[in-house]
Enzyme design. Structure first.
Site, PDB file in Angstrom:
ATOM      1  N   LYS A 126       0.870  -1.183   0.000  1.00  0.00           N
ATOM      2  CA  LYS A 126       0.000   0.000   0.000  1.00  0.00           C
ATOM      3  C   LYS A 126       0.900   1.224   0.000  1.00  0.00           C
ATOM      4  O   LYS A 126       2.045   1.151   0.460  1.00  0.00           O
ATOM      5  CB  LYS A 126      -0.882   0.009   1.261  1.00  0.00           C
ATOM      6  CG  LYS A 126      -2.106   0.892   1.141  1.00  0.00           C
ATOM      7  CD  LYS A 126      -3.290   0.186   0.484  1.00  0.00           C
ATOM      8  CE  LYS A 126      -4.402   1.158   0.176  1.00  0.00           C
ATOM      9  NZ  LYS A 126      -5.615   0.478  -0.323  1.00  0.00           N
TER      10      LYS A 126
ATOM     11  N   ASP B  18      -6.988   4.333  -4.647  1.00  0.00           N
ATOM     12  CA  ASP B  18      -7.650   4.220  -3.341  1.00  0.00           C
ATOM     13  C   ASP B  18      -8.259   5.603  -3.091  1.00  0.00           C
ATOM     14  O   ASP B  18      -8.471   6.360  -4.051  1.00  0.00           O
ATOM     15  CB  ASP B  18      -6.646   3.820  -2.244  1.00  0.00           C
ATOM     16  CG  ASP B  18      -7.322   3.457  -0.925  1.00  0.00           C
ATOM     17  OD1 ASP B  18      -7.958   2.398  -0.853  1.00  0.00           O
ATOM     18  OD2 ASP B  18      -7.251   4.251   0.040  1.00  0.00           O
TER      19      ASP B  18
HETATM   20  P1  NDP Z   1     -12.930   7.808  -2.851  1.00  0.00           P
HETATM   21  O1  NDP Z   1     -11.859   8.813  -2.639  1.00  0.00           O
HETATM   22  O2  NDP Z   1     -13.473   7.607  -4.214  1.00  0.00           O
HETATM   23  O3  NDP Z   1     -14.162   8.135  -1.883  1.00  0.00           O
HETATM   24  C1  NDP Z   1     -14.007   8.202  -0.506  1.00  0.00           C
HETATM   25  C2  NDP Z   1     -15.341   8.609   0.106  1.00  0.00           C
HETATM   26  O4  NDP Z   1     -15.242   8.503   1.519  1.00  0.00           O
HETATM   27  C3  NDP Z   1     -15.731  10.042  -0.196  1.00  0.00           C
HETATM   28  O5  NDP Z   1     -17.120  10.148  -0.238  1.00  0.00           O
HETATM   29  C4  NDP Z   1     -15.155  10.789   1.009  1.00  0.00           C
HETATM   30  O6  NDP Z   1     -15.773  12.033   1.277  1.00  0.00           O
HETATM   31  C5  NDP Z   1     -15.452   9.789   2.108  1.00  0.00           C
HETATM   32  N1  NDP Z   1     -14.523  10.002   3.219  1.00  0.00           N
HETATM   33  C6  NDP Z   1     -13.177   9.980   3.179  1.00  0.00           C
HETATM   34  N2  NDP Z   1     -12.666  10.243   4.390  1.00  0.00           N
HETATM   35  C7  NDP Z   1     -13.733  10.443   5.200  1.00  0.00           C
HETATM   36  C8  NDP Z   1     -13.873  10.732   6.571  1.00  0.00           C
HETATM   37  N3  NDP Z   1     -12.805  10.880   7.367  1.00  0.00           N
HETATM   38  N4  NDP Z   1     -15.134  10.838   7.076  1.00  0.00           N
HETATM   39  C9  NDP Z   1     -16.223  10.685   6.285  1.00  0.00           C
HETATM   40  N5  NDP Z   1     -16.146  10.401   4.971  1.00  0.00           N
HETATM   41  C10 NDP Z   1     -14.927  10.284   4.445  1.00  0.00           C
HETATM   42  O7  NDP Z   1     -12.356   6.450  -2.234  1.00  0.00           O
HETATM   43  P2  NDP Z   1     -12.833   4.948  -2.505  1.00  0.00           P
HETATM   44  O8  NDP Z   1     -14.309   4.921  -2.699  1.00  0.00           O
HETATM   45  O9  NDP Z   1     -11.943   4.378  -3.518  1.00  0.00           O
HETATM   46  O10 NDP Z   1     -12.453   4.256  -1.117  1.00  0.00           O
HETATM   47  C11 NDP Z   1     -13.375   4.185  -0.021  1.00  0.00           C
HETATM   48  C12 NDP Z   1     -12.917   3.098   0.926  1.00  0.00           C
HETATM   49  O11 NDP Z   1     -12.891   1.833   0.236  1.00  0.00           O
HETATM   50  C13 NDP Z   1     -11.519   3.258   1.516  1.00  0.00           C
HETATM   51  O12 NDP Z   1     -11.501   2.703   2.818  1.00  0.00           O
HETATM   52  C14 NDP Z   1     -10.667   2.403   0.599  1.00  0.00           C
HETATM   53  O13 NDP Z   1      -9.475   1.984   1.219  1.00  0.00           O
HETATM   54  C15 NDP Z   1     -11.606   1.246   0.368  1.00  0.00           C
HETATM   55  N6  NDP Z   1     -11.326   0.428  -0.807  1.00  0.00           N
HETATM   56  C16 NDP Z   1     -11.272   0.990  -2.051  1.00  0.00           C
HETATM   57  C17 NDP Z   1     -11.035   0.196  -3.154  1.00  0.00           C
HETATM   58  C18 NDP Z   1     -11.098   0.721  -4.534  1.00  0.00           C
HETATM   59  O14 NDP Z   1     -11.047  -0.090  -5.469  1.00  0.00           O
HETATM   60  N7  NDP Z   1     -11.232   2.014  -4.750  1.00  0.00           N
HETATM   61  C19 NDP Z   1     -10.730  -1.237  -3.003  1.00  0.00           C
HETATM   62  C20 NDP Z   1     -10.909  -1.744  -1.657  1.00  0.00           C
HETATM   63  C21 NDP Z   1     -11.156  -0.911  -0.609  1.00  0.00           C
HETATM   64  P3  NDP Z   1     -14.983  13.396   0.928  1.00  0.00           P
HETATM   65  O15 NDP Z   1     -15.094  13.535  -0.552  1.00  0.00           O
HETATM   66  O16 NDP Z   1     -15.722  14.445   1.690  1.00  0.00           O
HETATM   67  O17 NDP Z   1     -13.579  13.213   1.398  1.00  0.00           O
END
Ligand code: NDP
Length: 446
Positions: free
Chosen positions: A126, A166
């Site tokens: 990572k 991510d």
């Molecule tokens: P994105 O950046 O596309 O989206 C993240 C989302 O989570 C946004 O809506 C963001 O809101 C919100 N968010 C981030 N930090 C916070 C916080 N502290 N409190 C509340 N909301 C928050 O990321 P992904 O969708 O790719 O990833 C989301 C999760 O899934 C992570 O844990 C990631 O590690 C996991 N994941 C992702 C994969 C992938 O293929 N993308 C694979 C496996 C796991 P805002 O815009 O306001 O920051």
């Protein structure tokens, strides 16, 4: 047993001071895996879990870049190469202001287990940076990505370490980083996954994590002769994972009531539909705006500033935003409101105390390392397609994704069955541990 586990945790803690997220992830694995190790003599005297808790390599580097006003800015970049026992390091890059060594080590540690569950030959890693892409221009993001890759390129490669996206790293960032890698190495190779379709990407990669989590949910529900159709669903986040989890839930006939971001959540009592999803995707992916705009646009939708959606009554919950976003109080509220199934789309979104509540109420609980493995699984399929210099169709990739999610589910059941109940957390940890540990034993003390 408790004493053995506590001693192990104390030993790991001693050399990983001030890394709470990493210690949380290690403890969660240790509590289910150590009892298994104790019962299986082949793992005795090998210090195998301690070796797994120590990264093979940690790289940390300066990322200087110039913003639009001409000011020189500095961020810190990292790559954690955690374990390569079953394949090259594989795992995403996160760009978020909260990124530090502890967060990336927890994610890398989880990734080792997740990748082992996919049945594909991928080790775990990572990386990322404490860079916040929010509010930055495309030019600033490009200059940052180029500077980041100018150091990272030395450490990665299609047979060594293959990063992906991510939080904060989507198609735009992967494009800029791929371009810089290609320029520096003068090579067009599958060094990153999540690439655009016209330059080596796989069909279904953007959808894979969200879709995979929903496929996993249906597999779990089937164990109770149930399905997603007709269920009330609450989802947190509105990024990549949340968007496609919502899309697939809607396709399967569930009613999606909420989405969120770091400013709060929106509640739509009528449920999202295809048209509303298109609005959300444009809002978040193109306009890069806040989810509250959804409530400003559609009637009867409310926005709840600074709150998380777990207070909304539902049958099924998908935490898809970030780590530790669902605590004990939230878990109790979900249980009280009749929610009986929690599928983690994000990595480690539920706190340890929240997970205890899920187990106490015999709720179906899928840990992220199992239920969100669809993303890295399709990344594995992207690597395979790049090696073949060939592209599978959308249907072919989706079929493989569904088969992999079913395999992961079945592995969790095999190792996690406790009477009538399945402890998916225990099942996922043990199934993955066995695969990685056996490879490590075969390869000697390296
Ligand atoms: P994105 O950046 O596309 O989206 C993240 C989302 O989570 C946004 O809506 C963001 O809101 C919100 N968010 C981030 N930090 C916070 C916080 N502290 N409190 C509340 N909301 C928050 O990321 P992904 O969708 O790719 O990833 C989301 C999760 O899934 C992570 O844990 C990631 O590690 C996991 N994941 C992702 C994969 C992938 O293929 N993308 C694979 C496996 C796991 P805002 O815009 O306001 O920051």
């Amino acid at each position: 047993m408790k004493q053995i586990i506590d001693q192990f945790i104390a030993d790991v803690q001693q050399r990983n001071q001030h890394e709470p997220e990493f210690m949380q992830a290690v403890r969660e694995v240790a509590e289910t895996v150590i009892p298994y190790i104790v019962k299986h003599e082949i793992y005795h005297g090998k210090n195998i879990l301690m070796r797994m808790a120590e990264p093979e390599r940690v790289v940390s580097f300066r990322v200087p870049w110039i913003d639009d006003t001409g000011e020189i800015r500095v961020n810190r970049g990292y790559r954690i190469e955690m374990n390569s026992a079953i394949g090259p390091y594989k795992g995403g890059l996160r760009f978020h202001e909260s990124v530090n060594l502890s967060v990336l080590k927890f994610l890398a540690f989880e990734q080792v287990f997740k990748n082992a569950l996919t049945t594909l030959p991928m080790g775990g890693g990572k990386g990322g940076a404490d860079f916040n892409p929010k509010g930055k221009s495309d030019g600033e993001v490009m200059r940052f990505c180029q500077s980041f890759m100018t150091e990272l390129f030395r450490h990665i490669g299609p047979n060594r370490d293959i990063p992906a996206g991510d939080i904060g790293v989507g198609g735009r960032e992967i494009g800029y980083m791929f371009g810089q890698y290609k320029r520096l190495k003068n090579e067009f190779t599958g060094v990153l996954t999540g690439k655009g379709i016209s330059w080596g990407g796989s069909m279904i990669r953007p959808e894979a994590t969200g879709y995979g989590a929903v496929y996993f949910a249906n597999n779990m529900l089937a164990t109770r002769s149930n399905q997603l159709e007709g269920k009330q669903v609450v989802i947190s986040g509105s990024g990549n994972v949340a968007q496609y989890a919502a899309e697939k839930c809607i396709q399967l006939g569930a009613k999606v009531l909420t989405l969120s971001d770091s400013s709060g959540y929106v509640y739509d009592p009528e449920g999202l539909d295809v048209g509303k999803m298109a609005f959300v995707m444009d809002l978040k992916n193109n306009k890069r705006d806040r989810i509250s705009a959804y409530a400003d646009t559609y009637p009867n939708v409310s926005f709840h500033a600074g709150k998380r959606p777990w207070e909304v009554p539902c049958d099924v919950a998908f935490p898809c935003a970030t780590q530790n976003e669902l605590d004990q109080k939230d878990a109790k509220q979900l249980a009280y409101n009749g929610c009986f199934c929690i599928i983690e789309g994000a990595n480690m979104p539920s706190t340890p105390k929240a997970i205890k509540v899920f187990h106490k109420h015999q709720m179906l609980f899928a840990p992220g390392k199992a239920s969100n493995a669809g993303g890295v699984a399709v990344s594995g399929l992207e690597i395979a397609q790049n090696s073949l210099r060939y592209s599978w169709t959308r249907e072919e990739v989706d079929e493989r994704l569904q088969a992999i999610m079913t395999d992961i589910h079945d592995s969790c059941v095999t190792h996690g069955k406790e009477g009538d109940h399945v402890n998916y957390e225990k099942g996922a940890n043990i199934a993955a541990f066995v695969k990685v540990a056996d490879a490590m034993l075969a390869q000697g003390v390296v």
